[in-house]
Design a protein around this motif. Structure first.
Motif: not given
Length: 207
Positions: A121-124, A126-127
């Motif tokens: 997950s690129f959102l994960f 990034a976070i």
């Protein structure tokens, strides 16, 4: 990856507490371990169809053992620091950086084998990378600059940046190329170079 991160929280927590970092950096490794363990046991709950009591029966002792090890190491390393022994703290820093990096490096092996970035997950990412950035900033603004703390958080940040770079090369560039080809092919009256070449060949020619 998740169990490696859960274990990484132990030496990281010991290092941050003994070095008397600010409260946020002391709490952060505990949150890392708890969230990693919670996500780790969910893999067994959803994929292996474990029941809730079975999952709790496994993860609770693991959490208690990790917490006990961290508490014992904090007491021991405070005593070592009072006796001017620095290598145990350095060992904690190396262990935490190694375990955090190992959790990310497994993705590099998958990227190498499949020549693509998948299952992330690129959102994960990034976070988590942003968390490393803010942790680095917090270390930098400590009363004294600690290079080992910078190495701990900087190592994982660099590895996540590498994952983004691999995603750009293996995923984004081919996707953009296909989109561009599809847009060019959709233009009215556009003849592809392959069609022009075949039209120029004599009728008797064979390929």
């Amino acid at each position: 990856m998740l169990m490696l991160w859960a274990c990484a929280g132990v030496p990281l927590g010991v290092y941050n507490v003994v070095e008397e970092y600010n409260i946020a950096l002391r709490v952060q490794p505990q949150i890392l371990t708890l969230l990693s363990l919670a996500t780790w046991i969910q893999c067994y709950y959803y994929e292996k169809k474990w029941t809730v009591p079975r999952a709790l029966a496994v993860v609770t002792p693991v959490a208690c053992v990790l917490g006990g090890i961290q508490a014992a190491l904090i007491v021991a390393l405070r005593t070592a620091r009072d006796r001017h022994l620095q290598w145990p703290l350095t060992l904690m820093a190396v262990l935490s950086a190694t375990l955090l990096a190992a959790g990310v490096l497994r993705h590099y092996w998958d990227i190498y084998v499949h020549r693509t970035v998948r299952g992330i997950s690129f959102l994960f990412v990034a976070i988590d990378a942003a968390g490393d950035v803010f942790s680095l900033a917090s270390v930098v603004f400590q009363p004294t600059l600690d290079m080992l703390g910078i190495v701990i958080y900087g190592t994982e940040l660099l590895l996540w940046v590498g994952v983004f770079a691999c995603a750009a090369y293996y995923n984004l560039v081919p996707w953009a190329g296909k989109k561009l080809e599809a847009r060019e092919a959709a233009r009215p009256g556009l003849v592809s170079p392959a069609t022009l070449c075949s039209a120029d060949l004599p009728a008797s020619s064979t390929v």
